[in-house]
Design an enzyme around this catalytic site. Structure first.
Site, PDB file in Angstrom:
ATOM      1  N   SER A 111       0.836  -1.199   0.000  1.00  0.00           N
ATOM      2  CA  SER A 111       0.000   0.000   0.000  1.00  0.00           C
ATOM      3  C   SER A 111       0.874   1.254   0.000  1.00  0.00           C
ATOM      4  O   SER A 111       1.669   1.436  -0.927  1.00  0.00           O
ATOM      5  CB  SER A 111      -0.959  -0.044   1.195  1.00  0.00           C
ATOM      6  OG  SER A 111      -1.929   0.972   1.121  1.00  0.00           O
TER       7      SER A 111
ATOM      8  N   ASP B 275     -10.253  -1.879  -6.017  1.00  0.00           N
ATOM      9  CA  ASP B 275      -9.361  -0.985  -5.280  1.00  0.00           C
ATOM     10  C   ASP B 275      -9.186   0.302  -6.079  1.00  0.00           C
ATOM     11  O   ASP B 275      -8.926   0.232  -7.290  1.00  0.00           O
ATOM     12  CB  ASP B 275      -8.011  -1.689  -5.101  1.00  0.00           C
ATOM     13  CG  ASP B 275      -6.999  -0.912  -4.274  1.00  0.00           C
ATOM     14  OD1 ASP B 275      -7.239   0.261  -3.950  1.00  0.00           O
ATOM     15  OD2 ASP B 275      -5.934  -1.497  -3.967  1.00  0.00           O
TER      16      ASP B 275
ATOM     17  N   HIS C 184      -8.573  -3.679  -1.745  1.00  0.00           N
ATOM     18  CA  HIS C 184      -7.352  -3.262  -1.061  1.00  0.00           C
ATOM     19  C   HIS C 184      -7.345  -3.889   0.339  1.00  0.00           C
ATOM     20  O   HIS C 184      -8.394  -4.104   0.941  1.00  0.00           O
ATOM     21  CB  HIS C 184      -7.333  -1.734  -0.950  1.00  0.00           C
ATOM     22  CG  HIS C 184      -5.993  -1.177  -0.579  1.00  0.00           C
ATOM     23  ND1 HIS C 184      -4.934  -1.153  -1.464  1.00  0.00           N
ATOM     24  CD2 HIS C 184      -5.533  -0.619   0.566  1.00  0.00           C
ATOM     25  CE1 HIS C 184      -3.886  -0.598  -0.873  1.00  0.00           C
ATOM     26  NE2 HIS C 184      -4.233  -0.272   0.367  1.00  0.00           N
TER      27      HIS C 184
END
Length: 343
Positions: free
Chosen positions: A163, A286, A316
């Site tokens: 991320s 996402d 995500h």
């Protein structure tokens, strides 16, 4: 299936996990990121995440806490043998997380790839905005390049991140490419942030609610990373909101007159040729999925070897969800490319 779960999330195990969370909390947890109001309270909620725990060492992986001139690190070593070291940055939107945040993911990554993983407890925004976290990951890479007291091979290094940590890893790979950081053999970018938030990007338009990360949440993270301030955060000042931080609203517009720093948005780097081979994972559901694919395409067009995996039906954070085979399947898919980089 719960109506609170985004219909595009079709992986049954991931969907069941999110449905359980929705039943407990009354909604899909997009964290404090989509809330309105006091930013200090939102940050405190994010940083108090009870799911961040250190797993016990076992017959598969041992972990060693280290210190590099005040920078806390944790080295994960596969007991069955290993080759190479991935210097790793955890997720958390640049504003939350610590060495426990991605502990389980680091152990799984080390096991799947037979590679050491050196996780860095980098400084967080808004107290320490861009590029503090990146500079700390750079320090971790230099520590690994020094041999880490005999624990690493300086000739067999890579960077990795999840991320926001994937953003730091990609930016550090660009520094390495330019000779401003130690040489690396691979960059492993797991559901990374690679550009400034772009509300016109299709994956942003499609993912606005009932998800662990939404377009609105990503804009909030970005505003704190690029424009936050420690004093304002401590007081919950409304000036921390992305629409109120001076200069940040312009950064959120893709047609902004001022440039976005390439080290904050690697997709905007002038050139990417001669970068380290890349392994990139995207989650289909996402806001970040399109930019991950765009970056993979750009690297490949520049002659950089790329392994790209887009996992269907997952959001995500799927790589850190418990009791779901999706993570292990994806790690198994990317493991050969990581091992080949260290061969």
């Amino acid at each position: 299936m719960s109506d609170d779960v985004h219909p595009a999330i079709t992986d049954p195990d991931v969907r069941a996990h999110l449905a359980r969370l929705a039943a407990q909390a009354g909604t899909i947890p997009s964290g404090a990121t989509d809330a309105d109001g006091d930013d200090a309270a939102r940050l405190a909620e994010l940083r108090a995440n009870p799911s961040w725990v250190r797993s016990p060492d076992d017959d598969t992986v041992e972990s060693i806490d280290l210190d590099a001139d005040g920078l806390a690190l944790r080295l994960y070593r596969p007991r069955a043998g290993h080759r190479g070291t991935l210097v790793f940055a955890h997720g958390g939107g640049w504003v939350a997380g610590d060495l426990d945040n991605n502990d389980a993911l680091c152990r799984a990554l080390a096991t799947a790839t037979a590679t050491q993983v050196l996780s860095a407890d980098y400084r967080l925004a808004p107290e320490h905005p861009f590029p503090a976290g990146l500079d700390d990951l750079d320090r971790a890479l230099r520590f690994a390049a020094s041999g880490a007291g005999g624990l690493t091979d300086p000739a067999l290094l890579g960077v990795a991140g999840h991320s926001a940590g994937g953003n730091l890893a990609a930016a550090l790979a660009l520094r390495s490419r330019e000779g401003r950081a130690p040489g690396i053999r691979v960059q492993v970018l797991l559901c990374p942030v690679l550009d400034a938030p772009d509300p016109d990007r299709p994956s942003y338009r499609a993912h606005t609610a009932n998800l662990p990360l939404t377009a609105k949440g990503m804009q909030w993270y970005w505003g704190l990373y690029l424009g936050g301030g420690a004093d304002a955060a401590a007081g919950g000042d409304a000036s921390l909101r992305p629409d109120a931080v001076p200069g940040v609203e312009a950064l959120l517009r893709p047609d902004a007159a001022g440039p976005v720093p390439a080290e904050a948005a690697p997709l905007r780097a002038a050139t990417v040729d001669a970068a380290a081979p890349a392994v990139i994972v995207a989650a289909e559901v996402d806001p970040l999925s399109d930019e991950a694919e765009d970056y993979a395409d750009r690297l490949a067009a520049s002659g950089v070897p790329v392994t790209f995996v887009r996992r269907a039906g997952v959001p995500h954070l799927f790589l850190v969800f418990p009791s779901t085979p999706a993570r292990d399947d994806v790690l198994a898919q990317i493991a050969p490319a990581v091992r080949a980089a260290f061969a």
